[in-house]
Design an enzyme around this catalytic site. Structure first.
Site, PDB file in Angstrom:
ATOM      1  N   CYS A 130       3.512  -3.239  -6.869  1.00  0.00           N
ATOM      2  CA  CYS A 130       2.344  -4.117  -6.211  1.00  0.00           C
ATOM      3  C   CYS A 130       2.722  -3.907  -4.474  1.00  0.00           C
ATOM      4  CB  CYS A 130       2.589  -5.772  -6.579  1.00  0.00           C
ATOM      5  SG  CYS A 130       0.610  -6.693  -5.554  1.00  0.00           S
ATOM      6  N   CYS A 184      -3.531   0.092  -4.717  1.00  0.00           N
ATOM      7  CA  CYS A 184      -3.377  -0.818  -5.552  1.00  0.00           C
ATOM      8  C   CYS A 184      -3.083  -0.553  -6.543  1.00  0.00           C
ATOM      9  CB  CYS A 184      -5.020  -1.322  -5.490  1.00  0.00           C
ATOM     10  SG  CYS A 184      -5.349  -3.335  -6.429  1.00  0.00           S
TER      11      CYS A 184
HETATM   12  N1  DGL Z   1      -2.256  -4.828  -4.031  1.00  0.00           N
HETATM   13  C1  DGL Z   1      -2.052  -5.196  -5.338  1.00  0.00           C
HETATM   14  C2  DGL Z   1      -1.299  -3.859  -6.197  1.00  0.00           C
HETATM   15  O1  DGL Z   1      -0.919  -3.377  -5.970  1.00  0.00           O
HETATM   16  C3  DGL Z   1      -2.461  -6.444  -6.206  1.00  0.00           C
HETATM   17  C4  DGL Z   1      -2.406  -7.673  -5.022  1.00  0.00           C
HETATM   18  C5  DGL Z   1      -3.240  -8.356  -5.696  1.00  0.00           C
HETATM   19  O2  DGL Z   1      -3.015  -8.903  -7.021  1.00  0.00           O
HETATM   20  O3  DGL Z   1      -4.875  -8.406  -5.645  1.00  0.00           O
HETATM   21  O4  DGL Z   1      -1.240  -4.328  -7.688  1.00  0.00           O
END
Ligand code: DGL
Length: 260
Positions: free
Chosen positions: A185, A75
C-alpha cells in the site's frame, strides 16, 4: 503545447501516493506532474469495489480532462479495483498501476518467508490472488490485511507511540518468523522506519514505487512522449479536502529523506 511537455497525472486515495511520486521525480525530474489525492474519501481499502471504481474513475477523468499525457494509479487498492476498466475507457493513454512488490521479496532468498501488508481490498481482489499463485511454490507468503494503518499517515503520524503499539499488535504472529516484508500500500513506505525497527534489520523490506516509476518511463519512451527539455519540471499537488493541511502534509512527505 507539445504532448511531451504535458504533465503526468498521479492519483491516490490520499497522501500515500506521494511515496510513488518521489520515485517518479527521482527518475524523471524533467517531467511535470499533477498529483491528486482523494483524502476526503480515504481510506479506499475498506470500501466496496463499486465505490472504489466510481471514485477512481471520477478522479482519473478529472486528470485526463486536465490534459495529462499519462496516468499513474499510485494506489494498490485502486489499481486492483479499476485499472482494467480504465485501460478500456482510455485505450490511447498510458496508464500504469502499482501492485505489491512480491517478486523481489520472493527472489531475495531461497524459500523466503514473506509477509505482504496491504489493504483488505487489495488482499481480497483477484489481481493479488493471481500474483500469489505465481510465486507460491517458491516462497511461503503471508498476506496481512492492515485496516486502520493509512489513517495514521493521513494524519501525518509517522512515528508516534500509538502507531508503534498498533503495528506491534498487528505483527505479533510474525515477529521472528519472516525474512521479508512487502509494503503493498503506498501509504506504508512512510512508516517504513517504524516497521524496520519492530522487525529488526535482518528483515528486508520492499515496496513497488521504484518499479512503477521504471515501468512508466519504459511506456512513455515507447510512446515517444518523454519530456526531453532538460529543465526541471513542476509538481502541482491537489487534494479533494481542499484544506491547506493536506497540501502541506504532501509537500512535507515529498521532501522527506528516503529511508532504506
Ligand atoms: N494508498 C492505498 C494503496 O496503495 C491505500 C490506502 C487506502 O486504503 O485508501 O492501496
Amino acid at each position: 503545447m507539445e504532448k511531451s511537455q504535458a504533465p503526468i497525472g498521479v492519483f491516490d486515495s490520499g497522501v500515500g501516493g506521494i511515496s510513488v511520486l518521489r520515485e517518479l521525480v527521482k527518475l524523471m525530474p524533467e517531467e511535470n506532474y499533477i498529483y491528486y489525492g482523494d483524502s476526503k474519501h480515504a481510506p479506499y481499502g475498506s470500501k466496496t469495489l463499486d465505490e472504489v471504481r466510481r471514485l477512481t474513475g471520477e478522479h482519473i477523468e478529472y486528470l485526463v480532462k486536465s490534459g495529462v499525457k499519462a496516468v499513474v494509479i499510485a494506489c494498490n487498492t485502486a489499481t486492483s479495483a479499476a485499472i482494467d476498466l480504465l485501460r478500456e475507457k482510455y485505450p490511447d493513454m498510458p496508464i500504469v498501476g502499482i501492485e505489491p512488490a512480491l517478486k523481489p521479496a520472493v527472489l531475495y532468498k531461497e524459500n523466503a518467508k514473506v509477509l505482504v501488508m496491504a489493504t483488505p481490498m487489495t488482499i481480497r481482489e483477484e489481481k493479488f490472488h493471481h500474483l500469489m499463485k505465481l510465486y507460491e511454490n517458491q516462497a511461503t507468503i503471508y498476506p496481512l490485511s492492515c485496516p486502520g494503518l493509512p489513517e495514521f499517515v493521513e494524519a501525518g503520524n509517522l512515528d508516534g507511540a500509538d502507531l508503534e503499539q498498533f503495528l506491534r499488535e498487528l505483527f505479533v504472529p510474525y515477529l521472528g518468523k519472516v525474512d521479508a516484508v512487502v509494503l503493498g500500500c503506498t501509504h506504508y513506505p512512510f512508516v517504513r522506519p517504524m516497521i524496520q525497527k519492530i522487525f529488526g534489520n535482518d528483515v528486508a523490506i520492499f515496496d513497488g514505487g521504484g518499479g512503477t516509476a521504471r515501468e512508466l518511463h519504459r511506456r512513455m519512451k515507447e510512446c515517444g512522449i518523454l519530456n526531453t527539455t532538460g529543465k526541471k519540471g513542476v509538481v502541482r499537488i491537489e487534494n479533494s479536502k481542499e484544506t491547506p493541511e493536506e497540501i502541506n502534509l504532501c509537500e512535507k512527505l515529498l521532501s522527506l529523506p528516503e529511508v532504506r
